[in-house]
Design an enzyme around this catalytic site. Sequence first.
Site, PDB file in Angstrom:
ATOM      1  CB  THR A  88      -0.929  -0.115   1.169  1.00 34.51           C
ATOM      2  OG1 THR A  88      -1.651  -1.178   1.029  1.00 34.51           O
ATOM      3  CG2 THR A  88      -1.705   1.373   1.238  1.00 34.51           C
ATOM      4  CD  GLN A 195      -2.150 -12.137  -3.887  1.00 35.88           C
ATOM      5  OE1 GLN A 195      -1.698 -13.270  -3.878  1.00 35.88           O
ATOM      6  NE2 GLN A 195      -2.616 -11.683  -2.720  1.00 35.88           N
ATOM      7  CG  HIS A 217       1.819  -9.814   4.213  1.00 38.88           C
ATOM      8  ND1 HIS A 217       0.565 -10.285   4.339  1.00 38.88           N
ATOM      9  CD2 HIS A 217       1.799  -8.741   3.488  1.00 38.88           C
ATOM     10  CE1 HIS A 217      -0.203  -9.463   3.839  1.00 38.88           C
ATOM     11  NE2 HIS A 217       0.347  -8.308   3.302  1.00 38.88           N
ATOM     12  CB  THR A 248      15.036   4.433  11.633  1.00 33.30           C
ATOM     13  OG1 THR A 248      15.604   5.357  12.213  1.00 33.30           O
ATOM     14  CG2 THR A 248      16.178   3.043  11.999  1.00 33.30           C
ATOM     15  CB  CYS A 335      -8.506  -4.758   1.120  1.00 29.21           C
ATOM     16  SG  CYS A 335      -9.418  -5.218  -0.531  1.00 29.21           S
TER      17      CYS A 335
END
Length: 397
Positions: A88, A195, A217, A248, A335
């Site tokens: 995103t 995907q 993920h 960072t 989502c």
Amino acid sequence: MNEHISLNLHATAPLQAALYLDHHATTPVDPRVADVAIRMMVEEFGNANGVENTHGERAASAVAQAKDRLAQLLGAEPRDVYFTSGSTEAIQLAISHSIGIHRDQLRIAISRVEHKAVIDTALHAERLGMAAISWIDVDDKAQIDLSSLRSVLDGGIDLVCVMAANNEVGTIYPIAEIVRKASEYGADVLIDATQAIGRMPLDLEELGAAYVILSGHKVYGPKGVGALISPVFEYASIFGLQGAHHPTPNVSGIVAFGFACELMAREGEAESHRLAQLRDQLQERLKSLVPGLIVNGPQTERLPHNLHVSAPGAPNDVVLSRLRGKVSISTGSACNTGAQEPSHVLRAMRLPDPYIDSCLRIGLGRTTTAADVERAAVEIAEAINDVRSSFSGVLDV
């Protein structure tokens, strides 16, 4: 009191763990990847921005190696890899950058089946007067209508947004052809490969897309890390304040993501072949156990671990409630969870309402076995047939 509770827990017979077949929503972190992440948090914990000491130098070197690993998997240049918190953020950076480098209102073309992260970002830009959206139609398999794409390009477009593969029905898109057509009209292309990476061939140098989006993920890496790969991106050119000060780096997540990509480079082809066979077995088993089962999307050009079905007469929310604690699958994109609205992907495919109301998305993964497929087929079929019977009884009354 605590001792009594502990004894009761140990006395309870262990329940059979629920099967996890929702790998489009997220994947479990591979234990090998988790080991790398933990080592970077506990042992190599330096700040990659603080290269004035050896700890920072080692952290910076590890981040650079992660860039190399992503680049090697995707045929890209390491210098074009920008790590983000996920897909995103990468999408938002890419669209913001495209807005920033165009003098006038950004003209965006989006397929009607894109991920909500792309659609919502573009709609937000349109509401702010920064962009104007043109929509690309799809057919009943969620495949891009190339005549619609040509028509949109003829109208003048700066940025085309398209997936490499659909996150609901698994459709694989002809992205090389789309990039080639867009370039003929002087338009950049944003490819959401979230995907697709490791599951279909991608050579970004050959492809020539301006922006490519990834997320850790979805490939057995940790949540909270992703990447934008772009040969044109510059922080100084984005529309906003990002880049005024470099944050960072999430060193442990970045390094784990890089290693997850290395594993996909080494094992992804064999894994995809295995999962495609298991998916086909599951599909045929379900069709034999569930009368009138519909397989949505294409039968050939689809992701190897994807199976999207409909069972008219069995509302999917009721089916999922029967499967709770047995098999974890979904009705569509994560989502849209809790949105209580039909999938925009299935609507764009113009599927009948009974198909949409009963759709189920199944995503196989690295640890899925043949025994898992058989167990899942039986559990899912029993749930569907039970729900159909219950609703038929209600209707008969």
